[in-house]
Write an enzyme that holds these catalytic residues in place. Structure first.
Site, PDB file in Angstrom:
ATOM      1  N   ASP A  39       0.820  -1.218   0.000  1.00 42.43           N
ATOM      2  CA  ASP A  39       0.000   0.000   0.000  1.00 42.43           C
ATOM      3  C   ASP A  39       0.850   1.263   0.000  1.00 42.43           C
ATOM      4  O   ASP A  39       0.922   1.989   0.997  1.00 42.43           O
ATOM      5  CB  ASP A  39      -0.952  -0.023   1.206  1.00 42.43           C
ATOM      6  CG  ASP A  39      -1.920  -1.188   1.138  1.00 42.43           C
ATOM      7  OD1 ASP A  39      -2.132  -1.718   0.025  1.00 42.43           O
ATOM      8  OD2 ASP A  39      -2.464  -1.576   2.185  1.00 42.43           O
ATOM      9  N   HIS A  63      -3.463  -1.762  -4.266  1.00 44.51           N
ATOM     10  CA  HIS A  63      -4.630  -0.879  -4.356  1.00 44.51           C
ATOM     11  C   HIS A  63      -4.253   0.110  -5.454  1.00 44.51           C
ATOM     12  O   HIS A  63      -3.666   1.156  -5.186  1.00 44.51           O
ATOM     13  CB  HIS A  63      -4.860  -0.118  -3.046  1.00 44.51           C
ATOM     14  CG  HIS A  63      -5.562  -0.895  -1.980  1.00 44.51           C
ATOM     15  ND1 HIS A  63      -6.845  -1.367  -2.145  1.00 44.51           N
ATOM     16  CD2 HIS A  63      -5.178  -1.267  -0.730  1.00 44.51           C
ATOM     17  CE1 HIS A  63      -7.221  -1.997  -1.029  1.00 44.51           C
ATOM     18  NE2 HIS A  63      -6.223  -1.957  -0.171  1.00 44.51           N
ATOM     19  N   ARG A  93      -9.650  -4.675  -5.131  1.00 47.28           N
ATOM     20  CA  ARG A  93     -10.592  -3.658  -5.613  1.00 47.28           C
ATOM     21  C   ARG A  93     -11.899  -3.647  -4.828  1.00 47.28           C
ATOM     22  O   ARG A  93     -12.615  -2.669  -4.829  1.00 47.28           O
ATOM     23  CB  ARG A  93     -10.843  -3.913  -7.111  1.00 47.28           C
ATOM     24  CG  ARG A  93     -11.913  -3.073  -7.782  1.00 47.28           C
ATOM     25  CD  ARG A  93     -11.584  -1.584  -7.750  1.00 47.28           C
ATOM     26  NE  ARG A  93     -12.598  -0.797  -8.412  1.00 47.28           N
ATOM     27  CZ  ARG A  93     -13.794  -0.508  -7.919  1.00 47.28           C
ATOM     28  NH1 ARG A  93     -14.150  -0.969  -6.738  1.00 47.28           N
ATOM     29  NH2 ARG A  93     -14.644   0.235  -8.602  1.00 47.28           N
ATOM     30  N   LYS A  94     -12.212  -4.763  -4.202  1.00 46.92           N
ATOM     31  CA  LYS A  94     -13.467  -4.899  -3.439  1.00 46.92           C
ATOM     32  C   LYS A  94     -14.656  -4.344  -4.215  1.00 46.92           C
ATOM     33  O   LYS A  94     -15.350  -3.420  -3.780  1.00 46.92           O
ATOM     34  CB  LYS A  94     -13.376  -4.240  -2.064  1.00 46.92           C
ATOM     35  CG  LYS A  94     -12.348  -4.873  -1.145  1.00 46.92           C
ATOM     36  CD  LYS A  94     -12.492  -4.378   0.283  1.00 46.92           C
ATOM     37  CE  LYS A  94     -11.367  -4.847   1.181  1.00 46.92           C
ATOM     38  NZ  LYS A  94     -10.083  -4.154   0.921  1.00 46.92           N
ATOM     39  N   PHE A  95     -14.910  -4.929  -5.374  1.00 49.15           N
ATOM     40  CA  PHE A  95     -16.074  -4.535  -6.179  1.00 49.15           C
ATOM     41  C   PHE A  95     -17.334  -4.682  -5.337  1.00 49.15           C
ATOM     42  O   PHE A  95     -17.428  -5.591  -4.493  1.00 49.15           O
ATOM     43  CB  PHE A  95     -16.182  -5.429  -7.419  1.00 49.15           C
ATOM     44  CG  PHE A  95     -15.092  -5.205  -8.425  1.00 49.15           C
ATOM     45  CD1 PHE A  95     -15.137  -4.108  -9.288  1.00 49.15           C
ATOM     46  CD2 PHE A  95     -14.014  -6.081  -8.522  1.00 49.15           C
ATOM     47  CE1 PHE A  95     -14.129  -3.905 -10.225  1.00 49.15           C
ATOM     48  CE2 PHE A  95     -13.009  -5.879  -9.452  1.00 49.15           C
ATOM     49  CZ  PHE A  95     -13.060  -4.787 -10.301  1.00 49.15           C
ATOM     50  N   ALA A  96     -18.309  -3.804  -5.574  1.00 49.37           N
ATOM     51  CA  ALA A  96     -19.503  -3.821  -4.708  1.00 49.37           C
ATOM     52  C   ALA A  96     -20.731  -3.281  -5.429  1.00 49.37           C
ATOM     53  O   ALA A  96     -21.545  -2.588  -4.819  1.00 49.37           O
ATOM     54  CB  ALA A  96     -19.235  -3.002  -3.446  1.00 49.37           C
ATOM     55  N   ILE A  98     -23.674  -3.718  -9.084  1.00 48.53           N
ATOM     56  CA  ILE A  98     -24.400  -4.704  -9.886  1.00 48.53           C
ATOM     57  C   ILE A  98     -23.468  -5.296 -10.950  1.00 48.53           C
ATOM     58  O   ILE A  98     -22.451  -4.695 -11.323  1.00 48.53           O
ATOM     59  CB  ILE A  98     -25.644  -4.076 -10.564  1.00 48.53           C
ATOM     60  CG1 ILE A  98     -25.234  -2.944 -11.510  1.00 48.53           C
ATOM     61  CG2 ILE A  98     -26.652  -3.591  -9.530  1.00 48.53           C
ATOM     62  CD1 ILE A  98     -26.328  -2.527 -12.483  1.00 48.53           C
ATOM     63  N   GLY A  99     -23.829  -6.478 -11.427  1.00 48.03           N
ATOM     64  CA  GLY A  99     -22.986  -7.206 -12.376  1.00 48.03           C
ATOM     65  C   GLY A  99     -22.552  -6.381 -13.569  1.00 48.03           C
ATOM     66  O   GLY A  99     -21.368  -6.378 -13.940  1.00 48.03           O
ATOM     67  N   ARG A 231       1.420  -2.759   6.519  1.00 48.15           N
ATOM     68  CA  ARG A 231       2.318  -1.828   7.221  1.00 48.15           C
ATOM     69  C   ARG A 231       3.340  -2.528   8.104  1.00 48.15           C
ATOM     70  O   ARG A 231       4.409  -1.951   8.356  1.00 48.15           O
ATOM     71  CB  ARG A 231       1.471  -0.825   8.023  1.00 48.15           C
ATOM     72  CG  ARG A 231       0.834   0.233   7.125  1.00 48.15           C
ATOM     73  CD  ARG A 231      -0.259   0.982   7.845  1.00 48.15           C
ATOM     74  NE  ARG A 231      -1.456   0.161   8.010  1.00 48.15           N
ATOM     75  CZ  ARG A 231      -2.535   0.549   8.692  1.00 48.15           C
ATOM     76  NH1 ARG A 231      -2.566   1.734   9.265  1.00 48.15           N
ATOM     77  NH2 ARG A 231      -3.585  -0.254   8.768  1.00 48.15           N
TER      78      ARG A 231
HETATM   79  O1  S5P Z   1     -11.008  -6.974   6.137  1.00 44.48           O
HETATM   80  C1  S5P Z   1     -10.089  -6.503   5.494  1.00 44.48           C
HETATM   81  C2  S5P Z   1      -9.925  -6.749   4.126  1.00 44.48           C
HETATM   82  C3  S5P Z   1      -8.806  -6.247   3.471  1.00 44.48           C
HETATM   83  S1  S5P Z   1      -8.519  -6.754   1.858  1.00 44.48           S
HETATM   84  N1  S5P Z   1      -9.139  -5.746   6.117  1.00 44.48           N
HETATM   85  C4  S5P Z   1      -8.045  -5.216   5.477  1.00 44.48           C
HETATM   86  O2  S5P Z   1      -7.220  -4.562   6.127  1.00 44.48           O
HETATM   87  N2  S5P Z   1      -7.895  -5.420   4.120  1.00 44.48           N
HETATM   88  C5  S5P Z   1      -6.756  -4.828   3.372  1.00 44.48           C
HETATM   89  O3  S5P Z   1      -5.554  -5.400   3.869  1.00 44.48           O
HETATM   90  C6  S5P Z   1      -6.612  -3.325   3.528  1.00 44.48           C
HETATM   91  O4  S5P Z   1      -7.293  -2.656   2.475  1.00 44.48           O
HETATM   92  C7  S5P Z   1      -5.116  -3.116   3.456  1.00 44.48           C
HETATM   93  O5  S5P Z   1      -4.715  -2.999   2.109  1.00 44.48           O
HETATM   94  C8  S5P Z   1      -4.530  -4.402   4.008  1.00 44.48           C
HETATM   95  C9  S5P Z   1      -4.099  -4.343   5.451  1.00 44.48           C
HETATM   96  O6  S5P Z   1      -3.019  -3.484   5.606  1.00 44.48           O
HETATM   97  P1  S5P Z   1      -2.217  -3.325   6.996  1.00 44.48           P
HETATM   98  O7  S5P Z   1      -1.281  -2.219   6.718  1.00 44.48           O
HETATM   99  O8  S5P Z   1      -3.210  -2.996   8.068  1.00 44.48           O
HETATM  100  O9  S5P Z   1      -1.514  -4.648   7.242  1.00 44.48           O
END
Ligand code: S5P
Length: 258
Positions: A39, A63, A93-96, A98-99, A231
């Site tokens: 990220d 992302h 991308r976590k699409f959310a 309609i198709g 992180r």
């Molecule tokens: O429930 C979730 C789903 C996802 S994909 N919780 C999350 O934190 N994520 C993703 O995982 C979030 O968008 C980020 O890119 C990563 C976690 O990052 P971190 O820095 O907290 O380890």
């Protein structure tokens, strides 16, 4: 604590999802169940970290919409790095929607996600049309989809019934849905691959509600397959050194549990 599990390689032949099979194989040969959540907000930084840490990971999670200076050069180079170091690219991308809409968002626009991301993910909230729409683009490219069944953030609304219904939805599309983003394994079906974010050596939270568990807890107690670390690696003084530690921790936890 979860009971013992089948090895990644034993699960290859039980899966009928092309990408899940390739990923399980790669994890076993590379001995890595670590995904890096890369990220960062600049192309060169993303490429540099992917190149430095690529040998340690099975999946690089991006992302793409947080990149300030995006051009298609970035995704072309990412594809090359994925080949060089042997990892899969997962656009988070976590699409959310309609198709019809997600189909366009997945194949087109600025990012053309389906062309370079082997894996993407979607919320099950809108219903199975979201999977059908994405599959119309992704299946022919042999891409895979993860459904978000549980989240790591506090006060999220994805309760056990939501997770159960997400699982039932996935069961209708086993050739495209390869598994889940979740905090726990949802059942013992060896076809599903579970990827868990919110992983760090130090349990706890950030100031925006992210909640962390350790690699051991995620894999052994919660039964997940792949730990997603962001992180915990990116912000470390020596990201390569710490990535090796997460990789070892993830692999040891898995090895002690098969
Ligand atoms: O429930 C979730 C789903 C996802 S994909 N919780 C999350 O934190 N994520 C993703 O995982 C979030 O968008 C980020 O890119 C990563 C976690 O990052 P971190 O820095 O907290 O380890």
């Amino acid at each position: 604590m979860n009971s013992k599990r089948l090895s990644y390689s034993e699960r290859i032949k039980l899966s009928n999802n092309a990408l899940a099979q390739k990923l399980l194989k790669l994890m076993e040969t590379k001995k890595s169940n670590l995904a890096l959540s890369a990220d960062v907000t600049h192309s060169e930084k993303l490429l540099a970290i992917a190149d430095k840490i690529g040998s340690e990971i099975c999946v690089l999670k991006t992302h793409i919409d947080i990149i300030d200076d995006f051009t298609t050069h970035l995704t072309e180079e990412l594809k090359k790095l994925a080949k060089k170091h042997d990892f899969f690219i997962f656009e988070d991308r976590k699409f959310a929607d309609i198709g019809h809409t997600v189909k366009n968002q997945y194949q087109g626009g600025l990012y053309r996600i389906a062309d370079w991301a082997h894996i993407t993910n979607a919320h099950s909230l809108p219903g199975s049309g979201i999977i059908k729409g994405l599959a119309e683009v992704g299946l022919q490219k042999q891409n895979g989809l993860l459904l978000v069944a549980e989240m790591s953030s506090e006060e999220n609304l994805l309760d056990p019934i939501y997770a159960e219904k997400t699982l039932e939805m996935a069961e209708q599309f086993p050739d495209f849905v390869m598994g889940f983003i979740s905090q726990h394994k949802l059942n013992d079906d060896p076809r599903w691959i579970y990827m868990t974010p919110g992983v760090r050596f130090a349990e706890g939270k950030d100031h925006l509600g992210q909640q962390y568990v350790t690699p051991e807890k995620a894999i052994i107690e919660h039964g997940t397959d792949i730990i997603i670390v962001g992180r915990g690696i990116i912000n470390a003084e020596d990201p390569v050194k710490i990535a090796k530690k997460y990789r070892e921790a993830g692999w040891e936890a898995y090895s002690s549990n098969i």
